[in-house]
Every structure is written in structure tokens, then in C-alpha cells.
Design an enzyme around this catalytic site. Structure first.
Site, PDB file in Angstrom:
ATOM      1  N   SER A   1      35.096  22.180  39.613  1.00 15.52           N
ATOM      2  CA  SER A   1      36.385  21.459  39.530  1.00 15.52           C
ATOM      3  C   SER A   1      37.272  22.077  38.456  1.00 15.52           C
ATOM      4  O   SER A   1      38.510  22.120  38.588  1.00 15.52           O
ATOM      5  CB  SER A   1      36.145  19.981  39.219  1.00 15.52           C
TER       6      SER A   1
ATOM      7  N   GLN B   1      35.534 -10.693  45.826  1.00 14.25           N
ATOM      8  CA  GLN B   1      36.662  -9.797  45.559  1.00 14.25           C
ATOM      9  C   GLN B   1      36.245  -8.518  44.835  1.00 14.25           C
ATOM     10  O   GLN B   1      36.825  -7.442  45.044  1.00 14.25           O
ATOM     11  CB  GLN B   1      37.720 -10.546  44.742  1.00 14.25           C
TER      12      GLN B   1
ATOM     13  N   GLY C   1      28.902  33.304  36.974  1.00 12.41           N
ATOM     14  CA  GLY C   1      29.195  32.180  37.867  1.00 12.41           C
ATOM     15  C   GLY C   1      30.687  31.999  38.002  1.00 12.41           C
ATOM     16  O   GLY C   1      31.340  32.650  38.819  1.00 12.41           O
TER      17      GLY C   1
ATOM     18  N   GLU D   1      31.312  26.988  45.182  1.00 10.32           N
ATOM     19  CA  GLU D   1      32.585  27.595  45.623  1.00 10.32           C
ATOM     20  C   GLU D   1      33.709  27.325  44.612  1.00 10.32           C
ATOM     21  O   GLU D   1      34.874  27.121  44.970  1.00 10.32           O
ATOM     22  CB  GLU D   1      32.938  27.181  47.053  1.00 10.32           C
TER      23      GLU D   1
ATOM     24  N   GLU E   1      25.755  35.493  40.206  1.00 16.32           N
ATOM     25  CA  GLU E   1      24.516  36.078  39.672  1.00 16.32           C
ATOM     26  C   GLU E   1      24.014  35.154  38.581  1.00 16.32           C
ATOM     27  O   GLU E   1      24.748  34.255  38.129  1.00 16.32           O
ATOM     28  CB  GLU E   1      24.818  37.477  39.108  1.00 16.32           C
ATOM     29  N   PRO E   2      22.781  35.359  38.107  1.00 13.76           N
ATOM     30  CA  PRO E   2      22.279  34.459  37.054  1.00 13.76           C
ATOM     31  C   PRO E   2      23.222  34.377  35.859  1.00 13.76           C
ATOM     32  O   PRO E   2      23.389  33.311  35.272  1.00 13.76           O
ATOM     33  CB  PRO E   2      20.921  35.077  36.685  1.00 13.76           C
TER      34      PRO E   2
HETATM   35  N1  CAA Z   1      43.717  35.686  46.723  1.00 17.00           N
HETATM   36  C1  CAA Z   1      44.015  37.011  46.605  1.00 17.00           C
HETATM   37  N2  CAA Z   1      43.802  37.714  45.470  1.00 17.00           N
HETATM   38  C2  CAA Z   1      43.284  37.037  44.413  1.00 17.00           C
HETATM   39  C3  CAA Z   1      42.955  35.666  44.473  1.00 17.00           C
HETATM   40  C4  CAA Z   1      43.194  34.991  45.696  1.00 17.00           C
HETATM   41  N3  CAA Z   1      42.898  33.701  45.839  1.00 17.00           N
HETATM   42  N4  CAA Z   1      42.434  35.282  43.281  1.00 17.00           N
HETATM   43  C5  CAA Z   1      42.446  36.375  42.495  1.00 17.00           C
HETATM   44  N5  CAA Z   1      42.970  37.437  43.183  1.00 17.00           N
HETATM   45  C6  CAA Z   1      43.193  38.779  42.689  1.00 17.00           C
HETATM   46  C7  CAA Z   1      44.247  38.806  41.588  1.00 17.00           C
HETATM   47  O1  CAA Z   1      45.555  38.878  42.113  1.00 17.00           O
HETATM   48  C8  CAA Z   1      43.848  40.045  40.818  1.00 17.00           C
HETATM   49  O2  CAA Z   1      44.342  41.165  41.539  1.00 17.00           O
HETATM   50  P1  CAA Z   1      45.013  42.422  40.778  1.00 17.00           P
HETATM   51  O3  CAA Z   1      43.860  43.235  40.258  1.00 17.00           O
HETATM   52  O4  CAA Z   1      45.783  43.109  41.816  1.00 17.00           O
HETATM   53  O5  CAA Z   1      45.864  41.856  39.673  1.00 17.00           O
HETATM   54  C9  CAA Z   1      42.323  40.064  40.930  1.00 17.00           C
HETATM   55  O6  CAA Z   1      42.001  39.279  42.074  1.00 17.00           O
HETATM   56  C10 CAA Z   1      41.659  39.475  39.725  1.00 17.00           C
HETATM   57  O7  CAA Z   1      42.128  38.145  39.619  1.00 17.00           O
HETATM   58  P2  CAA Z   1      42.131  37.336  38.253  1.00 17.00           P
HETATM   59  O8  CAA Z   1      42.678  38.198  37.157  1.00 17.00           O
HETATM   60  O9  CAA Z   1      42.793  36.026  38.519  1.00 17.00           O
HETATM   61  O10 CAA Z   1      40.565  37.174  38.033  1.00 17.00           O
HETATM   62  P3  CAA Z   1      39.780  36.317  36.972  1.00 17.00           P
HETATM   63  O11 CAA Z   1      38.655  37.142  36.493  1.00 17.00           O
HETATM   64  O12 CAA Z   1      40.711  35.722  35.982  1.00 17.00           O
HETATM   65  O13 CAA Z   1      39.102  35.163  37.902  1.00 17.00           O
HETATM   66  C11 CAA Z   1      38.915  33.068  39.037  1.00 17.00           C
HETATM   67  C12 CAA Z   1      39.773  34.290  38.685  1.00 17.00           C
HETATM   68  C13 CAA Z   1      39.832  32.235  39.915  1.00 17.00           C
HETATM   69  C14 CAA Z   1      38.489  32.293  37.839  1.00 17.00           C
HETATM   70  C15 CAA Z   1      37.674  33.550  39.841  1.00 17.00           C
HETATM   71  O14 CAA Z   1      36.765  34.251  39.038  1.00 17.00           O
HETATM   72  C16 CAA Z   1      36.959  32.404  40.531  1.00 17.00           C
HETATM   73  O15 CAA Z   1      37.391  31.928  41.570  1.00 17.00           O
HETATM   74  N6  CAA Z   1      35.790  31.980  39.964  1.00 17.00           N
HETATM   75  C17 CAA Z   1      34.925  31.037  40.658  1.00 17.00           C
HETATM   76  C18 CAA Z   1      33.966  31.782  41.533  1.00 17.00           C
HETATM   77  C19 CAA Z   1      33.439  30.974  42.658  1.00 17.00           C
HETATM   78  O16 CAA Z   1      34.141  30.192  43.280  1.00 17.00           O
HETATM   79  N7  CAA Z   1      32.169  31.193  42.974  1.00 17.00           N
HETATM   80  C20 CAA Z   1      31.544  30.518  44.066  1.00 17.00           C
HETATM   81  C21 CAA Z   1      30.517  31.419  44.687  1.00 17.00           C
HETATM   82  S1  CAA Z   1      30.048  31.040  46.331  1.00 17.00           S
HETATM   83  C22 CAA Z   1      29.006  29.706  46.223  1.00 17.00           C
HETATM   84  O17 CAA Z   1      29.321  28.770  45.586  1.00 17.00           O
HETATM   85  C23 CAA Z   1      27.693  29.714  46.878  1.00 17.00           C
HETATM   86  C24 CAA Z   1      27.640  29.280  48.279  1.00 17.00           C
HETATM   87  O18 CAA Z   1      27.006  29.917  49.091  1.00 17.00           O
HETATM   88  C25 CAA Z   1      28.300  28.000  48.700  1.00 17.00           C
END
Ligand code: CAA
Length: 388
Positions: free
Chosen positions: A373, A286, A135, A370, A131-132
Site C-alpha cells: 500500500s 444498530q 522487494g 504487487e 528477490e530476498p
Molecule cells: N510504466 C512505465 N514505465 C515506468 C513505470 C510504469 N508504471 N514505473 C516506472 N517506470 C520507468 C520510469 O519512467 C523510469 O524510466 P527512465 O529510466 O526512462 O526514467 C524507470 O522505470 C525507473 O523508474 P523509477 O525511477 O520510478 O524507479 P524506482 O526505482 O524509483 O521504483 C517503484 C519505482 C514504483 C517504487 C517500483 O520499484 C515498484 O513498483 N516497486 C514495487 C515492486 C512490486 O510491485 N513488486 C511486486 C512483485 S510481483 C509479486 O508481488 C508476486 C506475485 O507473483 C503476485
């Protein structure tokens, strides 16, 4: 320049890869420069990818997909990316995110209604998590879903939605908890949205640096009425589903990045042969040889990581860490390799006469979407401790 000889590919994998390569060369590469210049999304490309089965690669045959393995899917995706990264992202998002979510957590009725036409390429999929104001911290999303009789009513704005202008089926995450009972990541549902639902609006279209022929938009849900039957799986599990799907989606972006990097290397090799300075082709200097050798080595390493991770996924292993490692390595490789390519081309790399300028712009977003980095590094570091 394919580096496939060191990958243990089956004949079937090679033939799907070759089909994608031929299709890229005949139907994508000749148009990629104009699509980029005009920021043109070519809907007929979706139809052609669908006709080849490339929009249902991972969907079982019982739902009209090809039922292929992850390695084969990524080989095809990499070829499409080498032809045009914008074409690759629509294929990656569709195959990796909404279709996989419906396949894994959808009801039989949802699979019949949505998955089957998506597998055939008749309906294009999108994924709406960000969302805005949400991220990297995806669980902080604020789009609210309120139950009202047989419907859910969604209010909020989703951002950075790939293919959002043309998508027919969007899997969108929204809060199902209430202001009085916040449940964090466990208070989010996943909903199957179609653009015909009342209250659905396509908002701002982003004017991007790269991937210009892949439309990226905001979606505005203004009291959007979604039938309860469109809720995916369990009511509070949408964030978990999104995270699990991103494990897989990140392999797709890594394949896209490998395709971009490989294309930049191929253009550099041929330019360095034809360009003469100081009385000899620049490939004989080179300084250029070192660049080409480093570019090729990094591309090979990124591909080895990617296909090793994909093979692990096909064996049923959990690939959260490997998905993030693959994306991190491949996207930083794509950015580095395209930077070297622009340098090898010199002034000609800085103008639009050659494709490396577009490849350089296209590469950047692979380090951002997605999961940036930095987010990949967080996931990897957490997994290092979790898997000890
Ligand atoms: N597999 C399964 N479960 C997972 C998981 C995974 N890979 N990652 C997290 N979870 C679960 C955790 O186990 C936890 O579960 P419980 O409630 O049972 O404990 C729950 O999810 C919450 O996890 P975290 O406490 O780790 O969550 P967090 O708030 O700390 O966030 C993060 C983790 C990895 C930073 C996550 O927010 C993240 O990946 N952020 C990046 C978001 C992203 O990639 N966005 C891209 C959007 S899509 C796009 O880019 C557009 C497009 O169309 C291409």
C-alpha cells in the site's frame, strides 16, 4: 450481494461473469476450506480454468485466447476470488503478467511457443521480479545475467513467486548490465524461463498466513542457461516492461480484493440474520447494521474505482495512477471488511468453523504483493505531479 446493477455491463460481460460465478460455486467453493487446511494446490483447477478460457481471457483469438476486454476479465476474476482467493491469484498472475508481457514484447516465435499453450491453459505462467533482498525497491535486484555465446547464464535467487512450484513458463527479471557498467533500472532484462532449463531449481516454499493453497516459492538460478531467443524484447528494458505490466496486474489484485470483501459481506449478512442475541437477530441491532452498511458502501466504492479504471484501460488510457488507486482502495477495503466480518461473527469468526477466518487471512496479502500500500501511495503521489 453483487452490486452489479450500477455498473454499465453488456450482455456478454454478464454472461462471462455468470459463468465464472457458477464455476466458482460448483468447482471451487466446496473445496476451498480443505485446500486451505491442507495447503493443497489442485492442478486440475488449472486445467478446468483453462478449459473455460479463463487463462487466456486477454489474449487475442489468433493465439487461442478469448480476446476479451479488461472489464470482462476482472468481473470473472472477482467471481473466482469470491469463491477462493488462492484460485484467483493464479488466474490473476497468469493473465496479467507473463502472458501480457509475451503478448506485448514477445517475438512471433515466442508467441507461438509460449503464448499459445498459455492461452489454452496447457502451460501455467509465473512472474519473478522480487528477490530476498529486493522487494519494494525492485530496481535493486541482483540476479545477474551474463551473455555466453548463444545463451544467457543467470545466477541468483528470485522470491515470492506465485505458482512457482507448478509454473511452466516464468518471466524473470535479471541484470544484464555489468558490475563495471551499472545502469540501474535500465540495466535489467526480462527472460522467459522454463523449468527444464539446466540450473533451474525450486527453492524454499513459503509457509504463509493466507492464500495457503497458492504455492509461493523461491526460484534458484544456478548458472541457469537460457537460450538468447528467450530474451523478451530489448535487453535493458525488462524493468520498464515489469512496471508497465504491474500497472495492469494491480487491477487483477484489486479484483481479487473486491471478491474477498464481497464474500465477507455476504457471509456477514447471512450470519447476522441467523444469529440471535438479546432476543432478536443481530441484524436488528444498530451496532451490526452500521457495520453492514459501512462494509457494503466500501465494497461498492472499491468496485466502482476498479471497473472505472478497467474501462479507462479498455479505452486505451494510461492507467498507472488508477491501477495503484484501485489496488490501494480495494486491498484496504478487503482488510477492513474482513476485520468487521470477524467481529460480527464474534468468537465464531476467530475459529475455522466459518469462512470469514480464512477470508481475513487471505485479505492481508492484497495490501502487500504487487506493490505494498505504501508503494501504491508513492506511485499515486508521483503521478499526481507528473499528470498536472
Ligand atoms: N510504466 C512505465 N514505465 C515506468 C513505470 C510504469 N508504471 N514505473 C516506472 N517506470 C520507468 C520510469 O519512467 C523510469 O524510466 P527512465 O529510466 O526512462 O526514467 C524507470 O522505470 C525507473 O523508474 P523509477 O525511477 O520510478 O524507479 P524506482 O526505482 O524509483 O521504483 C517503484 C519505482 C514504483 C517504487 C517500483 O520499484 C515498484 O513498483 N516497486 C514495487 C515492486 C512490486 O510491485 N513488486 C511486486 C512483485 S510481483 C509479486 O508481488 C508476486 C506475485 O507473483 C503476485
Amino acid at each position: 450481494m453483487t452490486f452489479d446493477s450500477f455498473l454499465p455491463l453488456t450482455d456478454d460481460q454478464r454472461s462471462v461473469r455468470d459463468l465464472a460465478r457458477e464455476f466458482g460455486a460448483s468447482d471451487i467453493t466446496p473445496h476451498a476450506e480443505r485446500w486451505d487446511r491442507e495447503a493443497l494446490f489442485e492442478r486440475s483447477l488449472v486445467e478446468k480454468l483453462g478449459a473455460l478460457g479463463f487463462l487466456g481471457m486477454l489474449i487475442p483469438e489468433e493465439y487461442d485466447g478469448l480476446g476479451l476486454d479488461t472489464v470482462t476479465y476482472l468481473l470473472a476474476l472477482e467471481e473466482i476470488a469470491a469463491a477462493d482467493a488462492s484460485a484467483a491469484v493464479l488466474m490473476s498472475v497468469h493473465n496479467s503478467l507473463p502472458t501480457q508481457m509475451i503478448l506485448r514484447w514477445g517475438s512471433d516465435e515466442q508467441k507461438e511457443r509460449f503464448l499459445r499453450p498459455m492461452a489454452r491453459g496447457e502451460k501455467l505462467g509465473a512472474f519473478a521480479l522480487s528477490e530476498p533482498d529486493s522487494g519494494s525497491d525492485a530496481a535493486s535486484l541482483s540476479t545477474q545475467a551474463r551473455r555466453d555465446g548463444d545463451d544467457w547464464v543467470l545466477t541468483g535467487t528470485k522470491a515470492w513467486v506465485t505458482s512457482g512450484t507448478h509454473a511452466d513458463v516464468i518471466v524473470a527479471m535479471a541484470r544484464t548490465d555489468t558490475a563495471d557498467d551499472r545502469k540501474g533500472a535500465r540495466g535489467i532484462g526480462a527472460f522467459i524461463i522454463t523449468p527444464d532449463l539446466p540450473g533451474f531449481h525450486v527453492g524454499k516454499k513459503e509457509d504463509k498466513m493466507g492464500l495457503r493453497s497458492s504455492p509461493t516459492v523461491q526460484l534458484v538460478f544456478d548458472e541457469l542457461r537460457v537460450p538468447a531467443a528467450n530474451l523478451l524484447g530489448d535487453v535493458g528494458s525488462g524493468f520498464i516492461y515489469a512496471m508497465q505490466s504491474l500497472d495492469h496486474g494491480r487491477l487483477g489484485i484489486a479484483a481479487q480484493a473486491c471478491g474477498i470483501a464481497r464474500a465477507a459481506l455476504a457471509h456477514s449478512l447471512s450470519y447476522a440474520e441467523g444469529r440471535t442475541q438479546f432476543g432478536r437477530p443481530i441484524k436488528d441491532h444498530q451496532a451490526i447494521q452500521f457495520k453492514l452498511a459501512d462494509m457494503a458502501s466500501r465494497v461498492a466504492a472499491a468496485r466502482a474505482m476498479l471497473y472505472g479504471s478497467a474501462a479507462a484501460k479498455d479505452r486505451g488510457e494510461r492507467i498507472t495512477m488508477y491501477g495503484s488507486m484501485s489496488k490501494l482502495l480495494a486491498s484496504e477495503t478487503a482488510m477492513w471488511v474482513t476485520t468487521q466480518a470477524v467481529q460480527i461473527f464474534g468468537g465464531y469468526g476467530y475459529v475455522k468453523d466459518y469462512p470469514v477466518e480464512r477470508l481475513f487471512r487471505d485479505a492481508k496479502v492484497t495490501e502487500i504483493y504487487e506493490g505494498t500500500s505504501e508503494i501504491q501511495r508513492i506511485v499515486i503521489a508521483r503521478e499526481l505531479y507528473a499528470t498536472q
